[in-house]
Design a protein around this motif. Structure first.
Motif, PDB file in Angstrom:
ATOM      1  N   LEU A 167       0.833  -1.203   0.000  1.00 23.50           N
ATOM      2  CA  LEU A 167       0.000   0.000   0.000  1.00 23.50           C
ATOM      3  C   LEU A 167       0.867   1.252   0.000  1.00 23.50           C
ATOM      4  N   ILE A 168       1.867   1.270   0.854  1.00 24.87           N
ATOM      5  CA  ILE A 168       2.760   2.437   0.931  1.00 24.87           C
ATOM      6  C   ILE A 168       3.582   2.566  -0.347  1.00 24.87           C
ATOM      7  N   CYS A 169       4.085   1.444  -0.838  1.00 22.55           N
ATOM      8  CA  CYS A 169       4.878   1.474  -2.080  1.00 22.55           C
ATOM      9  C   CYS A 169       4.046   1.982  -3.258  1.00 22.55           C
ATOM     10  N   ASP A 170       2.773   1.575  -3.328  1.00 22.48           N
ATOM     11  CA  ASP A 170       1.921   1.998  -4.439  1.00 22.48           C
ATOM     12  C   ASP A 170       1.622   3.493  -4.370  1.00 22.48           C
ATOM     13  N   GLN A 171       1.399   4.003  -3.155  1.00 27.46           N
ATOM     14  CA  GLN A 171       1.024   5.408  -3.032  1.00 27.46           C
ATOM     15  C   GLN A 171       2.229   6.346  -3.011  1.00 27.46           C
ATOM     16  N   PHE A 172       3.373   5.819  -2.598  1.00 28.37           N
ATOM     17  CA  PHE A 172       4.589   6.640  -2.536  1.00 28.37           C
ATOM     18  C   PHE A 172       5.752   5.860  -3.151  1.00 28.37           C
ATOM     19  N   PRO A 173       5.709   5.639  -4.467  1.00 27.38           N
ATOM     20  CA  PRO A 173       6.759   4.821  -5.102  1.00 27.38           C
ATOM     21  C   PRO A 173       8.130   5.484  -5.020  1.00 27.38           C
ATOM     22  N   ASN A 174       9.161   4.664  -4.893  1.00 25.90           N
ATOM     23  CA  ASN A 174      10.528   5.177  -4.984  1.00 25.90           C
ATOM     24  C   ASN A 174      11.357   4.203  -5.805  1.00 25.90           C
ATOM     25  N   ASN A 175      12.496   4.662  -6.244  1.00 32.62           N
ATOM     26  CA  ASN A 175      13.366   3.853  -7.098  1.00 32.62           C
ATOM     27  C   ASN A 175      14.543   3.262  -6.336  1.00 32.62           C
ATOM     28  N   LYS A 176      14.505   3.374  -5.022  1.00 30.94           N
ATOM     29  CA  LYS A 176      15.618   2.872  -4.231  1.00 30.94           C
ATOM     30  C   LYS A 176      15.596   1.346  -4.172  1.00 30.94           C
ATOM     31  N   GLN A 177      16.755   0.781  -4.124  1.00 29.46           N
ATOM     32  CA  GLN A 177      16.898  -0.658  -3.892  1.00 29.46           C
ATOM     33  C   GLN A 177      17.932  -0.851  -2.788  1.00 29.46           C
ATOM     34  N   PRO A 178      17.511  -0.628  -1.550  1.00 23.77           N
ATOM     35  CA  PRO A 178      18.468  -0.721  -0.442  1.00 23.77           C
ATOM     36  C   PRO A 178      18.926  -2.151  -0.219  1.00 23.77           C
ATOM     37  N   SER A 179      20.090  -2.260   0.360  1.00 25.27           N
ATOM     38  CA  SER A 179      20.653  -3.588   0.644  1.00 25.27           C
ATOM     39  C   SER A 179      21.545  -3.493   1.868  1.00 25.27           C
ATOM     40  N   THR A 180      21.452  -4.493   2.716  1.00 27.63           N
ATOM     41  CA  THR A 180      22.317  -4.562   3.886  1.00 27.63           C
ATOM     42  C   THR A 180      23.051  -5.888   3.898  1.00 27.63           C
ATOM     43  N   LEU A 181      24.359  -5.807   3.956  1.00 26.56           N
ATOM     44  CA  LEU A 181      25.205  -7.002   4.072  1.00 26.56           C
ATOM     45  C   LEU A 181      25.527  -7.176   5.554  1.00 26.56           C
ATOM     46  N   ARG A 182      25.124  -8.307   6.109  1.00 24.66           N
ATOM     47  CA  ARG A 182      25.321  -8.566   7.538  1.00 24.66           C
ATOM     48  C   ARG A 182      26.298  -9.711   7.733  1.00 24.66           C
ATOM     49  N   PHE A 183      27.162  -9.572   8.729  1.00 23.49           N
ATOM     50  CA  PHE A 183      27.993 -10.707   9.115  1.00 23.49           C
ATOM     51  C   PHE A 183      28.274 -10.641  10.607  1.00 23.49           C
ATOM     52  N   GLN A 184      28.544 -11.816  11.167  1.00 25.64           N
ATOM     53  CA  GLN A 184      28.694 -11.967  12.611  1.00 25.64           C
ATOM     54  C   GLN A 184      30.163 -12.107  12.983  1.00 25.64           C
ATOM     55  N   THR A 185      30.531 -11.458  14.089  1.00 29.31           N
ATOM     56  CA  THR A 185      31.903 -11.557  14.579  1.00 29.31           C
ATOM     57  C   THR A 185      31.885 -11.939  16.054  1.00 29.31           C
ATOM     58  N   PHE A 186      33.006 -12.491  16.508  1.00 27.90           N
ATOM     59  CA  PHE A 186      33.161 -12.797  17.929  1.00 27.90           C
ATOM     60  C   PHE A 186      34.577 -12.450  18.366  1.00 27.90           C
ATOM     61  N   GLY A 187      34.666 -11.776  19.515  1.00 33.67           N
ATOM     62  CA  GLY A 187      35.975 -11.515  20.098  1.00 33.67           C
ATOM     63  C   GLY A 187      36.543 -10.143  19.808  1.00 33.67           C
ATOM     64  N   ILE A 188      35.770  -9.302  19.117  1.00 27.47           N
ATOM     65  CA  ILE A 188      36.225  -7.946  18.850  1.00 27.47           C
ATOM     66  C   ILE A 188      35.063  -6.996  19.142  1.00 27.47           C
ATOM     67  N   GLY A 189      35.324  -5.907  19.853  1.00 32.45           N
ATOM     68  CA  GLY A 189      34.284  -4.972  20.229  1.00 32.45           C
ATOM     69  C   GLY A 189      34.068  -3.901  19.186  1.00 32.45           C
ATOM     70  N   GLU A 190      32.900  -3.231  19.281  1.00 33.07           N
ATOM     71  CA  GLU A 190      32.583  -2.224  18.272  1.00 33.07           C
ATOM     72  C   GLU A 190      33.518  -1.021  18.335  1.00 33.07           C
ATOM     73  N   SER A 191      33.960  -0.626  19.539  1.00 34.09           N
ATOM     74  CA  SER A 191      34.873   0.516  19.617  1.00 34.09           C
ATOM     75  C   SER A 191      36.220   0.181  18.987  1.00 34.09           C
ATOM     76  N   THR A 192      36.701  -1.043  19.226  1.00 33.96           N
ATOM     77  CA  THR A 192      37.966  -1.476  18.625  1.00 33.96           C
ATOM     78  C   THR A 192      37.865  -1.510  17.114  1.00 33.96           C
ATOM     79  N   LEU A 193      36.756  -2.056  16.627  1.00 34.13           N
ATOM     80  CA  LEU A 193      36.567  -2.148  15.185  1.00 34.13           C
ATOM     81  C   LEU A 193      36.439  -0.759  14.559  1.00 34.13           C
TER      82      LEU A 193
END
Length: 423
Positions: A167-193
């Motif tokens: 419904l939202i796409c039909d009434q407010f179309p956009n041309n974006k094609q977003p994408s998120t690449l996700r991966f998992q880590t262990f043993g390293i913190g976000e501040s360090t990274l």
């Protein structure tokens, strides 16, 4: 385009119900390139709800109202929307028929309380609810698309997928094609990274958003783009990160440490066993909760007492008496004994003091010995994890699985957490 959320209900304000709906709405819309600009939570207060509906409908192109469509007196959304739009309340034939069919399916009698859910403002259009009794609906007001949805998460999720996103796409179309690449880590913190990125990847492109989602025990890293034309930049950023932290990367998407270990064992046609004391079977549980684990895991041993360590996996009594249960010699013996009895190629063995009691000056609470490896190559380390019993057990489980993961990959580089938690 601005999308706003209005979440309703005293149970949300009191904390008795945790809001998961806004996250789900944001995720489904985000996949189509639409972002939530603002969200507000209001209790079952007629004056405040009317005020917020008026403000948000004037300040956005889409307003999603979640909750307040049920059969009880504190479900106010339809009545307040009637006041806002000047549309009279009347019995909606489509909503009533939905209620009749819903009651028939559930072998319930349609009563006056349920019929309240069919009393809706004139001028609305129905959004089908394939799961629950309350239909959703939408109307335009103040040049804003106002969408009213039930608060029950399973119902909302079905309606979002089947109707609302389109419904939202039909009434407010956009041309974006977003994408998120996700991966998992262990043993390293976000501040360090983040510091590594700041220091070594100074030309990070603004088209690729670097994000983090900290969990227990993994840190999820997200590389997001708003348009598919930036896919190559996204892949380049991943390759740069991989060169920096490849040994900390467990896998992509929603994988976990146990899944990664299972995959590696399958690739090598090998089997793993566990011998656990302080974790009480948590490592084996993490492995066996994954489908297909039986191809690489046939047996695990929970040997909590010294007597069971001796009788079940053959730990020598003299070692226990002279070294103590929390010692290098004992976890090595536990690992060897578990492999001998199970026929496995690799083992993890742990023995520690989870607390809050049971520690000593020589072996304080939080001390753990971990052994991991194969018959020909067993390693062991002593760590000190100062935390609650539950956190201690979860971290011992995660570290143990990561150590065997690294062993299976042939990674010689020592992970940061060994020096961080070593005595």
């Amino acid at each position: 385009m601005k999308i706003q959320l209005l979440l309703t209900g005293n149970e949300l304000m009191s904390g008795h119900t945790v809001d998961s709906n806004s996250a789900m709405i944001a995720q489904q819309l985000g996949a189509k390139g639409y972002n939530i600009a603002r969200k507000v939570t209001v209790g079952d207060d007629r004056v405040k709800l009317l005020e917020e509906m008026q403000l948000q409908s004037q300040a956005s192109e889409v307003l999603i109202i979640n909750g307040g469509l049920g059969p009880t007196a504190d479900d106010l959304t339809a009545q307040i929307l009637s006041e806002l739009t000047g549309q009279a309340i009347e019995e909606n034939a489509i909503a009533k028929q939905h209620l009749i069919e819903w009651c028939e399916r559930h072998k319930l009698k349609l009563n006056e309380a349920n019929l309240k859910q069919a009393m809706l403002p004139t001028g609305i259009e129905i959004i089908p609810n394939p799961v629950g009794s309350a239909v959703g609906f939408f109307i335009h007001h103040n040049h804003c698309l106002i969408i009213c949805t039930p608060g029950i998460p399973s119902e909302l999720k079905s309606m979002m997928k089947q109707t609302i996103v389109d419904l939202i796409c039909d009434q407010f179309p956009n041309n974006k094609q977003p994408s998120t690449l996700r991966f998992q880590t262990f043993g390293i913190g976000e501040s360090t990274l983040q510091q590594l990125v700041n220091n070594q990847l100074v030309d990070w492109p603004e088209e690729v958003e670097l994000g983090f989602r900290a969990g227990m025990p993994l840190l999820e890293i997200k590389l997001s783009i708003q348009d598919s034309k930036h896919t190559q930049l996204q892949q380049d950023c991943y390759q740069h990160l991989y060169r920096l932290i490849s040994d900390y990367i467990v896998g992509s998407d929603s994988t976990n440490l146990a899944k990664a270990v299972i995959q590696l064992l399958n690739q090598q046609h090998s089997r793993l066993t566990t011998a656990e004391s302080c974790t009480g079977g948590l490592i084996a549980s993490a492995i066996t909760e994954n489908a297909g684990a039986s191809s690489v895991f046939e047996a695990g041993f929970v040997t909590y007492s010294n007597a069971i360590k001796q009788n079940i996996i053959g730990v020598d009594k003299m070692i226990l008496q002279t070294q103590g249960a929390v010692s290098e010699a004992v976890v090595i013996a536990m690992a060897n004994g578990a492999m001998a009895r199970s026929g496995a190629d690799y083992a993890i063995a742990v023995s520690g003091v989870a607390g809050p009691d049971g520690g000593s000056a020589q072996k304080p609470v939080g001390t753990v010995w971990i052994a991991w490896g194969s018959r020909d190559k067993l390693k062991a380390c002593k760590l000190r994890l100062n935390a609650s019993r539950k956190w201690f057990q979860q971290m011992v489980m995660a570290i143990s699985l990561d150590l065997i993961r690294r062993e299976l990959l042939g990674i010689e580089k020592e992970p940061r957490y060994l020096s961080r938690y070593s005595e």
